[in-house]
Design an enzyme around this catalytic site. Structure first.
Site, short mmCIF file in Angstrom:
data_model
loop_
_atom_site.label_atom_id
_atom_site.label_comp_id
_atom_site.label_asym_id
_atom_site.label_seq_id
_atom_site.Cartn_x
_atom_site.Cartn_y
_atom_site.Cartn_z
N THR A 182 -84.80 81.29 -34.35
CA THR A 182 -84.73 81.18 -35.52
C THR A 182 -83.98 82.56 -35.73
OG1 THR A 182 -84.59 80.55 -37.54
CG2 THR A 182 -86.43 81.62 -36.46
N GLY A 211 -68.44 77.57 -45.55
CA GLY A 211 -69.87 78.39 -44.38
C GLY A 211 -68.80 78.43 -43.14
N ALA A 212 -68.85 79.76 -42.95
CA ALA A 212 -68.28 79.76 -41.41
C ALA A 212 -69.10 80.45 -40.41
CB ALA A 212 -66.52 79.97 -41.67
N ASN A 260 -63.97 78.67 -46.23
CA ASN A 260 -65.04 79.84 -46.49
C ASN A 260 -65.24 81.45 -47.16
OD1 ASN A 260 -67.69 81.22 -46.04
ND2 ASN A 260 -65.86 82.66 -44.71
N SER A 285 -92.13 79.89 -42.21
CA SER A 285 -91.55 78.67 -40.79
C SER A 285 -91.91 77.69 -40.38
CB SER A 285 -91.67 79.39 -39.26
OG SER A 285 -91.01 78.07 -38.53
N LYS A 286 -91.40 76.33 -41.10
CA LYS A 286 -91.92 75.42 -41.08
C LYS A 286 -92.69 74.20 -40.01
CE LYS A 286 -92.10 74.79 -45.61
NZ LYS A 286 -92.71 75.86 -45.89
N LYS A 339 -80.32 83.77 -32.83
CA LYS A 339 -80.01 82.23 -31.75
C LYS A 339 -79.29 82.84 -30.69
CE LYS A 339 -80.85 79.55 -35.85
NZ LYS A 339 -81.04 78.04 -36.32
N THR A 380 -64.77 84.12 -47.28
CA THR A 380 -63.56 84.69 -46.16
C THR A 380 -62.70 83.96 -45.47
OG1 THR A 380 -65.06 86.83 -45.57
CG2 THR A 380 -63.55 86.88 -44.08
P1 NDP Z 1 -74.59 83.27 -41.04
O1 NDP Z 1 -75.21 84.70 -42.20
O2 NDP Z 1 -74.08 83.35 -40.24
O3 NDP Z 1 -73.66 82.60 -42.70
C1 NDP Z 1 -73.54 83.26 -44.09
C2 NDP Z 1 -72.23 82.07 -44.57
O4 NDP Z 1 -72.49 81.49 -45.58
C3 NDP Z 1 -70.76 82.75 -44.66
O5 NDP Z 1 -70.08 81.58 -44.60
C4 NDP Z 1 -70.81 84.03 -45.56
O6 NDP Z 1 -69.55 83.55 -45.84
C5 NDP Z 1 -71.47 82.62 -46.51
N1 NDP Z 1 -71.62 83.00 -47.59
C6 NDP Z 1 -72.70 83.78 -48.34
N2 NDP Z 1 -73.07 83.67 -49.55
C7 NDP Z 1 -71.94 83.62 -49.95
C8 NDP Z 1 -71.61 82.93 -51.62
N3 NDP Z 1 -72.51 83.98 -52.30
N4 NDP Z 1 -70.48 82.43 -51.16
C9 NDP Z 1 -69.57 81.32 -50.67
N5 NDP Z 1 -70.11 81.62 -49.57
C10 NDP Z 1 -71.20 82.36 -48.74
O7 NDP Z 1 -75.38 81.79 -41.96
P2 NDP Z 1 -75.67 80.88 -41.07
O8 NDP Z 1 -74.91 80.25 -40.55
O9 NDP Z 1 -77.00 80.93 -40.04
O10 NDP Z 1 -76.94 79.72 -42.50
C11 NDP Z 1 -76.20 79.39 -43.72
C12 NDP Z 1 -77.89 78.15 -44.19
O11 NDP Z 1 -77.85 77.67 -43.27
C13 NDP Z 1 -78.91 79.04 -44.63
O12 NDP Z 1 -79.05 78.79 -46.06
C14 NDP Z 1 -80.13 79.06 -43.62
O13 NDP Z 1 -81.57 78.16 -43.59
C15 NDP Z 1 -79.27 76.97 -43.79
N6 NDP Z 1 -79.82 76.64 -42.35
C16 NDP Z 1 -80.27 75.20 -42.53
C17 NDP Z 1 -80.92 74.56 -41.11
C18 NDP Z 1 -82.17 74.02 -41.28
O14 NDP Z 1 -82.42 73.24 -40.54
N7 NDP Z 1 -81.73 73.13 -42.45
C19 NDP Z 1 -80.91 75.34 -40.43
C20 NDP Z 1 -79.41 76.42 -39.62
C21 NDP Z 1 -79.10 77.04 -41.15
P3 NDP Z 1 -68.42 85.18 -44.83
O15 NDP Z 1 -68.07 84.94 -43.74
O16 NDP Z 1 -67.78 85.65 -46.21
O17 NDP Z 1 -69.45 86.46 -45.19
#
Ligand code: NDP
Length: 284
Positions: free
Chosen positions: A71, A136-137, A160, A24-25, A75, A162
């Site tokens: 985090t 993403g969802a 997304n 964590s940063k 959450k 899915t």
């Molecule tokens: P979740 O696990 O809740 O959701 C992951 C999402 O990514 C789902 O919609 C999933 O699809 C999709 N997904 C995963 N792998 C793939 C793939 N190979 N191809 C396509 N879609 C994919 O994760 P979070 O929403 O919590 O986090 C998502 C990203 O956001 C992370 O990388 C996190 O580090 C970043 N983040 C950055 C922040 C910042 O401050 N910069 C703050 C918060 C998050 P499915 O529904 O089909 O499984």
């Protein structure tokens, strides 16, 4: 002999809880904010075992702690635990900031405002009347939807892997603006003004199955992930000719600044902190 004028105020304790947490940063960001503002803030990182979150928050509160960031993967648990929530946390279904008050825990979600501040204030990207694609969802996408829609885009499409989850998320936010959802195969092959990657694909070094024809030189492409090197999505965006390709480091610092403001009532300057972190990343 000790100097009677060398007075150091008692520090207020803050921390981030997650698992894993070593990377964590947040401790460095909040230490820089404390230094810059002169606020007596001490901030640490606490690794919490699965199932141990409620106990860990209770222990921190009992020890006099003033606030927490939360985090992955806690959450949603934090959202359930708090006694009251901001409207944006209520909508997000997730809490990333807890303020510990005399009458209980107040939960907020600063991820969305962090993203919007980085897009608009730091990078000059216009959201109003623009077409946005949000990939993403999951939790991150859900957290940024209300703040993005509050900027009045012309359209916001969630795509997304899915498809049902994208559709369900669009339905849940339809009262806030022009939002739709689909799978990648149903994506209209028209250019977007802004494409935001809120998937976890970059973490695995993967690229979501994006078609050609959705990027022009005017499209801004934003990956919420950050690191020493560009993500596969950022490389793809450059190859497609995007004129602005950004990672999520600015969002990270901006969401932290919003947490700091909630806790201390003082808004830190972010640009020097982003620059310092960027330098650290490139030297890593
Ligand atoms: P979740 O696990 O809740 O959701 C992951 C999402 O990514 C789902 O919609 C999933 O699809 C999709 N997904 C995963 N792998 C793939 C793939 N190979 N191809 C396509 N879609 C994919 O994760 P979070 O929403 O919590 O986090 C998502 C990203 O956001 C992370 O990388 C996190 O580090 C970043 N983040 C950055 C922040 C910042 O401050 N910069 C703050 C918060 C998050 P499915 O529904 O089909 O499984």
């Amino acid at each position: 002999m000790s100097d009677p004028f060398d007075f150091k105020p008692k520090m207020d304790e803050y921390a981030v809880m997650g698992n894993p947490i070593a990377h964590s940063k947040s401790p460095i960001i909040h230490s820089l904010f404390a230094e810059q503002t002169g606020e007596p803030v001490h901030y640490s990182a606490i690794q919490v075992d699965p199932g141990g979150f409620v106990q860990a928050v209770g222990n921190f509160q009992a020890a006099g702690g003033k606030g927490l960031n939360v985090t992955v993967p806690f959450k949603q648990e934090a959202w359930k635990l708090v006694d009251a929530r901001s409207a944006r946390a209520e909508r997000a279904g997730a809490v990333n900031t807890i303020k510990i008050e005399a009458d209980g825990l107040f939960g907020d979600n600063t991820d969305g405002v962090g993203l919007v501040a980085d897009l608009i204030d730091n990078n000059g990207i216009v959201i109003r009347e623009r077409r946005i694609l949000l990939m993403g969802a999951g939790g991150a996408a859900r957290g940024v939807l209300a703040p993005l829609l509050a900027e009045h885009p012309a359209a916001l499409h969630i795509v997304n892997r899915t498809p049902g989850k994208a559709q369900a998320l669009a339905d849940a936010f339809a009262d806030l603006g022009p939002v739709s959802g689909s799978g990648y195969d149903r994506l209209a092959l028209e250019p977007f003004d802004i494409i935001i990657n809120a998937t976890a694909a970059s973490l695995a070094g993967e690229l979501p199955p994006l078609p050609a024809g959705i990027v022009t030189a005017k499209t801004a492409c934003y990956d919420m992930m950050y690191g020493a090197k560009p993500t596969p999505f950022m490389d793809w965006a450059c190859q497609q000719g995007s004129g602005k390709v950004l990672d999520g480091l600015g969002m990270l610092v901006e969401q932290a600044a919003e947490s700091f403001y909630l806790w201390r009532g003082v808004r830190p300057q972010t640009s020097a902190v982003i620059a310092q972190l960027r330098e650290q990343l490139s030297n890593a």
